[in-house]
Motif scaffolding. Sequence first.
Motif, PDB file in Angstrom:
ATOM      1  N   LEU A  53       0.833  -1.205   0.000  1.00 37.92           N
ATOM      2  CA  LEU A  53       0.000   0.000   0.000  1.00 37.92           C
ATOM      3  C   LEU A  53       0.866   1.253   0.000  1.00 37.92           C
ATOM      4  CD1 LEU A  53      -2.961   0.685  -0.070  1.00 37.92           C
ATOM      5  CD2 LEU A  53      -2.973   0.801   2.418  1.00 37.92           C
ATOM      6  N   LEU A  54       1.947   1.237   0.793  1.00 35.24           N
ATOM      7  CA  LEU A  54       2.859   2.382   0.782  1.00 35.24           C
ATOM      8  C   LEU A  54       3.537   2.524  -0.578  1.00 35.24           C
ATOM      9  CD1 LEU A  54       4.579   2.189   4.297  1.00 35.24           C
ATOM     10  CD2 LEU A  54       3.127   4.028   3.428  1.00 35.24           C
ATOM     11  N   ALA A  55       3.848   1.380  -1.205  1.00 31.68           N
ATOM     12  CA  ALA A  55       4.443   1.425  -2.535  1.00 31.68           C
ATOM     13  C   ALA A  55       3.480   2.065  -3.525  1.00 31.68           C
ATOM     14  CB  ALA A  55       4.802   0.012  -2.990  1.00 31.68           C
ATOM     15  N   ASP A  56       2.218   1.655  -3.441  1.00 33.58           N
ATOM     16  CA  ASP A  56       1.221   2.228  -4.330  1.00 33.58           C
ATOM     17  C   ASP A  56       1.012   3.703  -4.018  1.00 33.58           C
ATOM     18  OD1 ASP A  56      -0.591   1.927  -6.468  1.00 33.58           O
ATOM     19  OD2 ASP A  56      -2.277   1.846  -5.065  1.00 33.58           O
ATOM     20  N   ALA A  57       1.049   4.046  -2.724  1.00 33.46           N
ATOM     21  CA  ALA A  57       0.883   5.451  -2.334  1.00 33.46           C
ATOM     22  C   ALA A  57       2.046   6.299  -2.847  1.00 33.46           C
ATOM     23  CB  ALA A  57       0.793   5.550  -0.807  1.00 33.46           C
ATOM     24  N   GLY A  58       3.271   5.784  -2.670  1.00 35.57           N
ATOM     25  CA  GLY A  58       4.429   6.518  -3.164  1.00 35.57           C
ATOM     26  C   GLY A  58       4.407   6.673  -4.672  1.00 35.57           C
ATOM     27  N   HIS A  59       3.940   5.620  -5.322  1.00 39.50           N
ATOM     28  CA  HIS A  59       3.857   5.697  -6.775  1.00 39.50           C
ATOM     29  C   HIS A  59       2.779   6.675  -7.211  1.00 39.50           C
ATOM     30  CE1 HIS A  59       3.211   3.837 -10.925  1.00 39.50           C
ATOM     31  NE2 HIS A  59       4.367   4.447 -10.927  1.00 39.50           N
ATOM     32  N   MET A  60       1.690   6.749  -6.475  1.00 39.94           N
ATOM     33  CA  MET A  60       0.642   7.706  -6.808  1.00 39.94           C
ATOM     34  C   MET A  60       1.138   9.136  -6.628  1.00 39.94           C
ATOM     35  SD  MET A  60      -3.000   6.085  -5.549  1.00 39.94           S
ATOM     36  CE  MET A  60      -3.961   7.285  -6.468  1.00 39.94           C
ATOM     37  N   LEU A  61       1.950   9.376  -5.594  1.00 38.24           N
ATOM     38  CA  LEU A  61       2.513  10.710  -5.424  1.00 38.24           C
ATOM     39  C   LEU A  61       3.450  11.051  -6.590  1.00 38.24           C
ATOM     40  CD1 LEU A  61       3.264  10.846  -1.584  1.00 38.24           C
ATOM     41  CD2 LEU A  61       1.559  12.178  -2.855  1.00 38.24           C
ATOM     42  N   THR A  62       4.209  10.048  -7.015  1.00 37.97           N
ATOM     43  CA  THR A  62       5.055  10.265  -8.189  1.00 37.97           C
ATOM     44  C   THR A  62       4.186  10.483  -9.422  1.00 37.97           C
ATOM     45  OG1 THR A  62       6.694   8.799  -7.207  1.00 37.97           O
ATOM     46  CG2 THR A  62       6.965   9.321  -9.525  1.00 37.97           C
ATOM     47  N   ASP A  63       3.059   9.768  -9.491  1.00 34.29           N
ATOM     48  CA  ASP A  63       2.117   9.992 -10.588  1.00 34.29           C
ATOM     49  C   ASP A  63       1.658  11.444 -10.623  1.00 34.29           C
ATOM     50  OD1 ASP A  63       2.226   7.419 -11.409  1.00 34.29           O
ATOM     51  OD2 ASP A  63       0.309   6.820 -10.554  1.00 34.29           O
ATOM     52  N   ALA A 140      -9.807   5.128  -8.184  1.00 38.71           N
ATOM     53  CA  ALA A 140      -9.228   6.405  -8.615  1.00 38.71           C
ATOM     54  C   ALA A 140      -8.295   6.206  -9.805  1.00 38.71           C
ATOM     55  CB  ALA A 140      -8.471   7.048  -7.453  1.00 38.71           C
ATOM     56  N   ASN A 141      -7.469   5.169  -9.756  1.00 40.55           N
ATOM     57  CA  ASN A 141      -6.525   4.921 -10.848  1.00 40.55           C
ATOM     58  C   ASN A 141      -7.233   4.549 -12.137  1.00 40.55           C
ATOM     59  OD1 ASN A 141      -3.963   5.355  -9.598  1.00 40.55           O
ATOM     60  ND2 ASN A 141      -4.247   3.456  -8.454  1.00 40.55           N
ATOM     61  N   ILE A 142      -8.274   3.737 -12.038  1.00 42.67           N
ATOM     62  CA  ILE A 142      -9.026   3.363 -13.241  1.00 42.67           C
ATOM     63  C   ILE A 142      -9.670   4.600 -13.860  1.00 42.67           C
ATOM     64  CG2 ILE A 142     -11.039   2.107 -14.073  1.00 42.67           C
ATOM     65  CD1 ILE A 142     -10.361  -0.114 -12.102  1.00 42.67           C
ATOM     66  N   ALA A 143     -10.224   5.475 -13.013  1.00 46.19           N
ATOM     67  CA  ALA A 143     -10.847   6.705 -13.520  1.00 46.19           C
ATOM     68  C   ALA A 143      -9.821   7.571 -14.244  1.00 46.19           C
ATOM     69  CB  ALA A 143     -11.484   7.476 -12.367  1.00 46.19           C
ATOM     70  N   ALA A 144      -8.632   7.736 -13.651  1.00 46.14           N
ATOM     71  CA  ALA A 144      -7.593   8.548 -14.280  1.00 46.14           C
ATOM     72  C   ALA A 144      -7.122   7.918 -15.591  1.00 46.14           C
ATOM     73  CB  ALA A 144      -6.416   8.716 -13.321  1.00 46.14           C
ATOM     74  N   PHE A 145      -6.998   6.583 -15.608  1.00 45.45           N
ATOM     75  CA  PHE A 145      -6.558   5.888 -16.819  1.00 45.45           C
ATOM     76  C   PHE A 145      -7.558   6.105 -17.960  1.00 45.45           C
ATOM     77  CE2 PHE A 145      -6.278   2.268 -19.661  1.00 45.45           C
ATOM     78  CZ  PHE A 145      -4.909   2.116 -19.831  1.00 45.45           C
ATOM     79  N   ASN A 157       3.912  12.194 -24.463  1.00 45.06           N
ATOM     80  CA  ASN A 157       3.905  12.812 -23.139  1.00 45.06           C
ATOM     81  C   ASN A 157       2.756  12.260 -22.301  1.00 45.06           C
ATOM     82  OD1 ASN A 157       4.373  14.749 -21.038  1.00 45.06           O
ATOM     83  ND2 ASN A 157       2.778  16.028 -21.923  1.00 45.06           N
ATOM     84  N   ILE A 158       1.546  12.268 -22.860  1.00 42.87           N
ATOM     85  CA  ILE A 158       0.389  11.749 -22.139  1.00 42.87           C
ATOM     86  C   ILE A 158       0.516  10.246 -21.950  1.00 42.87           C
ATOM     87  CG2 ILE A 158      -2.112  11.411 -22.255  1.00 42.87           C
ATOM     88  CD1 ILE A 158      -2.378  14.081 -23.575  1.00 42.87           C
ATOM     89  N   ARG A 159       1.120   9.563 -22.942  1.00 44.90           N
ATOM     90  CA  ARG A 159       1.324   8.126 -22.787  1.00 44.90           C
ATOM     91  C   ARG A 159       2.221   7.820 -21.593  1.00 44.90           C
ATOM     92  NH1 ARG A 159       4.768   5.230 -27.028  1.00 44.90           N
ATOM     93  NH2 ARG A 159       3.826   6.869 -28.302  1.00 44.90           N
ATOM     94  N   GLY A 160       3.274   8.634 -21.412  1.00 51.80           N
ATOM     95  CA  GLY A 160       4.151   8.442 -20.270  1.00 51.80           C
ATOM     96  C   GLY A 160       3.410   8.623 -18.960  1.00 51.80           C
ATOM     97  N   ALA A 161       2.558   9.658 -18.895  1.00 53.94           N
ATOM     98  CA  ALA A 161       1.766   9.876 -17.687  1.00 53.94           C
ATOM     99  C   ALA A 161       0.784   8.732 -17.470  1.00 53.94           C
ATOM    100  CB  ALA A 161       1.016  11.208 -17.797  1.00 53.94           C
ATOM    101  N   MET A 162       0.184   8.251 -18.569  1.00 59.93           N
ATOM    102  CA  MET A 162      -0.785   7.163 -18.450  1.00 59.93           C
ATOM    103  C   MET A 162      -0.121   5.873 -17.975  1.00 59.93           C
ATOM    104  SD  MET A 162      -3.370   5.596 -21.318  1.00 59.93           S
ATOM    105  CE  MET A 162      -2.091   4.494 -21.950  1.00 59.93           C
ATOM    106  N   LEU A 163       1.137   5.643 -18.380  1.00 58.41           N
ATOM    107  CA  LEU A 163       1.840   4.440 -17.934  1.00 58.41           C
ATOM    108  C   LEU A 163       2.052   4.470 -16.428  1.00 58.41           C
ATOM    109  CD1 LEU A 163       4.487   3.888 -20.753  1.00 58.41           C
ATOM    110  CD2 LEU A 163       2.442   2.536 -20.259  1.00 58.41           C
ATOM    111  N   HIS A 164       2.300   5.664 -15.874  1.00 62.55           N
ATOM    112  CA  HIS A 164       2.383   5.778 -14.424  1.00 62.55           C
ATOM    113  C   HIS A 164       1.073   5.307 -13.795  1.00 62.55           C
ATOM    114  CE1 HIS A 164       6.088   7.971 -13.191  1.00 62.55           C
ATOM    115  NE2 HIS A 164       6.117   8.312 -14.463  1.00 62.55           N
ATOM    116  N   VAL A 165      -0.034   5.784 -14.342  1.00 62.51           N
ATOM    117  CA  VAL A 165      -1.346   5.431 -13.797  1.00 62.51           C
ATOM    118  C   VAL A 165      -1.621   3.942 -13.987  1.00 62.51           C
ATOM    119  CG1 VAL A 165      -3.826   5.868 -13.964  1.00 62.51           C
ATOM    120  CG2 VAL A 165      -2.213   7.764 -14.202  1.00 62.51           C
TER     121      VAL A 165
END
Length: 316
Positions: A53-63, A140-145, A157-165
Amino acid sequence: MTHGHCASGAHHAHHHPPADAGGAKRLTIALAIILVFAVIEVVGGWISGSLALLADAGHMLTDAAALALALSAQWIARRPASDRFPYGFKRAQVLAAFVNGLALLVIVGVLVIEAFGRFTEPRTIDAGLMLTVASLGLIANIAAFVILHPDAGDNVNIRGAMLHVAADIFGSVAAILSAFVIMATGWMAIDAILTLAVCALILHSAIPLVRETTDVLLQAAPPEFDTDRVRQALVQQTGVLDAHRIEAWQLTPGDNLAAVHVVLGDGADQEAAMQGIKRVLREQFGIGQSTVQFEIAGGHRQRLSDCHDLQHEVAE
């Protein structure tokens, strides 16, 4: 000598359509969603003690940072070209995607180190809280994707952001599965195991993104561009004796440019040769803009820019 049709050819790259405003709007909405739920996952991961969960949280902050970077690049790319930046700022999007890809690689490194640490020092995890927070994060992630997906195919550029999501979706799923396993069996190691699985999925997306954007930034030729094939196609045009110094590069993925030296026979129709060469480059090899330098057999040289293609492009 400059051909009469290309008197303004030196500034041909000053005309580019603005970046998609709809893409910027979708980035803004996705950023708001990710930022809110990133904070929720940070708090939930800290309280529950879950690495996944912390990994996902940290990744979301990076997102959130990645989306903010992508959004700023989207607006920068809309700035008009100038004498100093003749091709404008379209490559700002490629640079943002490159940085996002590198950020993903750094995240993977941190998570792998922490995951192996959990194998030697397991920690107690509140699986119930972990399940609740991970489920909200998945929504939340599915909605953003879904919001970002329409523009991802044409905009690196958007593809890179979408890969984060997308990586975050896998992270949320891993956290949910981990919570179920812990609740059913009490096996804490599953948290670290699924974290490593998410890391593998992130690498599967991040490495190609970094490779593609690196090629563009280093001005590599477009994928599958074959100079021998180009030469063979050009010498089939009327009046063309040879073609050499064939150079192609990418302004952004799919926006290809080229320069070529062509040897014409003495007395050849230069205008007809130029149109034929540009047509071959455009239709057979996907070169949107090209510059042709003629070398007359036993004579002088002329540099002919891709003005006609430009006028057609601007009209569209």
